[in-house]
Design a protein around this motif. Sequence first.
Motif: not given
Length: 450
Positions: A241-242, A308-311, A350-357
């Motif tokens: 994600a990072y 992940w798919i949206t990213a 947005g998706p990356a931030g959500a995955m990190v959280a």
Amino acid sequence: MHCIEPAKCDDNTALATSRKYAWIVFALTFGLLLSDYMSRQVLNAVFPLLKQAWSLSDTQLGSLSGVVALMVGLLTFPLSVLADRWGRVRSLVLMATLWSLATLGCAVATSYGEMLVARACVGLGEAAYGSVGIALILSIFPAHLRSTLTGAFMAGGAFGSVLGMALGGFVAIHFGWRASFAAMAIFGIVLVIVYRLTVSDKRIATRYGDAQSAARQAGGMRTSLRALVAGLFSTVSVVCAYVGSGLQLFIMGAVIAWMPSFLNRYYAMPADKAAAGAAVFVLLGGIGMVGCGVVTDRVCRDVPSRKWITALAYCLISLVLLSIGFRVQPGALQLVLLGAGILVVAGTSGPAGAMVANLTPSTIHASAFATLTLANNLLGLAPGPLVTGAIADRIGLLGALQVIPVVGIAAMLAFALGRARYARDLGRIDALRGRAAEQRVIAGTDAPGH
């Protein structure tokens, strides 16, 4: 109308006053964020004038833009930790003062070297402002407003970039490029004075003191460096994600930095019109970040792993649109394709931030997002303009911009790997959280007095 319960009326009055003050703090902190990005992006508006005045290469121009993001990437994490210990408001005031004075230094620079040092100081001042500013804002508002406030605060970066490029180009064409930097510096200094007279750590603590929150922060400060690093990089998917987020922002940083020069060289626009035109693309990027985040939340409401798919979808769409856009002939079709590509290119934020959280413990979320910011800058926003400039010196700016979207393939690979490991990694994180909760219960039961 008389108050039958004086104590209750006093509480309501105090609550209303606290809410009003909280919105004042938000407005002023948001204003300084605008100043932050205005000072950062005004440079891009005067690229053509600087190139002409000092005979700079595109590599040198790119370095003047990239050095700010480089400093932000390197210093966000340590300065955020220091700000929590020294005082958030005092830290914000010091940061804003530094980047405003450094921007004034850009106005009086007489050579590329002096400008590079001044721009590095701009990055030093701006390094931790975003993370510390949002932490301050979230600490004085109720939890149910956090998503709204975070989205609005992040969008301020795009709006500040638009203002910096549009106003900077206008001032430069009428009063010279030095006046553009001076105008941004004066705006920042005035806001710093107002902020310092209105907001203070003592006032924040008095109005919004929370003993439980303070205890949590103190506990976080006692976390060992080894445990912190282990939590930040505990799984393959969080690292993906990072990396995926940073690589995708490489494209965003490169295109936005060079868009004024692209319009100037290939559409024969004067500096002010080129800057204004580029500002529209920056605004589209900001709108896209918010819009793609909303779409992602709705699509993934019942199945969070779809993020992940949206990213991946945003990477693919932007890759196709930008690759085609930079290869068609200059004209309306090209501008439409480029605008559509920029609209989704940073949608992965947005998706990356959500995955990190989701993949890091809540006790270190501040550090996790500082790490994400570091990746976004070191992998994306810092090298993007510099690499583009270096390539442009060899094959021309248009050729460089045709190559840059290919980085999106690397971002897609990172997100695809993260998706493949996500379920396994999330199960591991949930198991660790469960064991930690059990240990807290046991510790609480065994504690004296139980």
